[in-house]
Design an enzyme around this catalytic site. Structure first.
Site, PDB file in Angstrom:
ATOM      1  N   HIS A 126     130.095  57.655  -7.439  1.00 42.34           N
ATOM      2  CA  HIS A 126     131.382  57.852  -8.275  1.00 42.34           C
ATOM      3  C   HIS A 126     131.506  58.963  -8.990  1.00 42.34           C
ATOM      4  O   HIS A 126     130.495  59.706  -9.031  1.00 42.34           O
ATOM      5  CB  HIS A 126     131.193  56.780  -9.291  1.00 42.34           C
ATOM      6  CG  HIS A 126     131.256  55.060  -8.853  1.00 42.34           C
ATOM      7  ND1 HIS A 126     131.214  54.271  -9.963  1.00 42.34           N
ATOM      8  CD2 HIS A 126     131.135  54.515  -7.949  1.00 42.34           C
ATOM      9  CE1 HIS A 126     131.384  53.172  -9.284  1.00 42.34           C
ATOM     10  NE2 HIS A 126     131.153  53.189  -8.037  1.00 42.34           N
ATOM     11  N   GLU A 128     131.993  60.067 -11.816  1.00 47.69           N
ATOM     12  CA  GLU A 128     131.316  60.596 -12.910  1.00 47.69           C
ATOM     13  C   GLU A 128     129.949  61.022 -12.708  1.00 47.69           C
ATOM     14  O   GLU A 128     129.430  61.923 -13.169  1.00 47.69           O
ATOM     15  CB  GLU A 128     131.309  59.155 -14.186  1.00 47.69           C
ATOM     16  CG  GLU A 128     132.571  58.913 -14.462  1.00 47.69           C
ATOM     17  CD  GLU A 128     133.140  57.474 -13.592  1.00 47.69           C
ATOM     18  OE1 GLU A 128     133.176  57.755 -12.296  1.00 47.69           O
ATOM     19  OE2 GLU A 128     133.484  56.496 -14.153  1.00 47.69           O
ATOM     20  N   CYS A 156     132.563  52.522 -15.233  1.00 49.31           N
ATOM     21  CA  CYS A 156     131.903  51.077 -14.957  1.00 49.31           C
ATOM     22  C   CYS A 156     130.519  51.124 -15.674  1.00 49.31           C
ATOM     23  O   CYS A 156     130.077  51.923 -16.191  1.00 49.31           O
ATOM     24  CB  CYS A 156     131.689  50.819 -13.335  1.00 49.31           C
ATOM     25  SG  CYS A 156     130.483  52.070 -12.598  1.00 49.31           S
ATOM     26  N   CYS A 159     128.459  53.903 -14.693  1.00 46.40           N
ATOM     27  CA  CYS A 159     128.583  55.336 -15.167  1.00 46.40           C
ATOM     28  C   CYS A 159     128.537  55.534 -16.446  1.00 46.40           C
ATOM     29  O   CYS A 159     128.106  56.408 -16.959  1.00 46.40           O
ATOM     30  CB  CYS A 159     129.889  55.728 -14.529  1.00 46.40           C
ATOM     31  SG  CYS A 159     130.034  55.779 -12.743  1.00 46.40           S
TER      32      CYS A 159
END
Length: 223
Positions: A126, A128, A156, A159
């Site tokens: 992801h 992040e 999410c 993260c």
């Protein structure tokens, strides 16, 4: 239910939350000394400003004043950079989410990234996560307490948990994620006293722009 565990819902049901400004129960950027953006000609920097606290300690999610998000040019500049990163994800058919890590005290950008799950075949890639890892390498420490993370979509659980593990100083996100958001929508990893580290969170910054990228991406997928 599968094996006694609840299946994770679709994380992209954020549409109903686009444009709704939310934040956690921690001090605002202004309260931390972050202020108005100052264009130095090269790197984004800012000067401290005093302002009225815009958050409460209530468990219910308060709303941030729209003029704060609109007038804080420091945050806006970093979100624009995150949105530019998000668009790069489209080149390899990844969900368009972008993230930027910057110094809280100077506004200097340390790292920037976008989703690369499809490109790397990595479920943890992801925006992040990649940005936090890059920032830690650049700074030579995993402790990012002096850093600000700006991301186009509400993080999410993975993260948001990584932000806590990194001792992040502040998180700013754009569009809320009603099905997987872990910084206000479903959970709030940033303001849960049961967790080891709490951190301030500001949501809804340029939510429409981040949401539009996602809408266009999934509309093309359904076409």
């Amino acid at each position: 239910m599968l094996g006694g565990m609840r299946e994770r819902p679709n994380r992209h049901a954020w549409k109903a939350c686009v444009g709704k400004l939310t934040l956690g129960s921690n001090p605002s950027l202004s309260a931390l000394g972050v202020g108005v953006f100052v264009d130095s000609g090269e790197c984004p920097r800012y000067r401290s400003t005093s302002s009225t606290e815009v958050m409460t300690k209530e468990k219910t999610k308060p709303t941030i004043e729209s003029e704060y998000a609109a007038e804080n040019k420091f945050v806006a500049a970093l979100m624009e950079l995150a949105l530019s990163e998000a668009r790069l994800a489209l080149d390899h058919d990844d969900v368009p989410v972008g993230a930027v890590v910057a110094h809280l005290d100077s506004g200097l950008v340390i790292a920037q990234a976008h989703n690369q799950r499809e490109q790397l075949n990595d479920p943890t890639a992801h925006a992040e996560i990649i940005a936090l890892r890059a920032a830690a390498v650049t700074l030579g420490t995993w402790r990012l307490s002096e850093c600000l993370l700006v991301v186009t979509l509400e993080p999410c659980p993975m993260c948001a948990g990584a932000c806590g593990a990194a001792r992040i100083g502040h998180v700013v996100y754009g569009a809320a994620d009603a099905k997987a958001g872990a910084l206000g929508s479903l959970y709030h990893f940033g303001s849960d006293p049961r967790l080891h580290h709490e951190y301030p969170v500001t949501g809804g910054v340029q939510a429409e722009a981040g949401g539009a990228l996602l809408s266009e991406f999934f509309a093309a997928k359904r076409a």
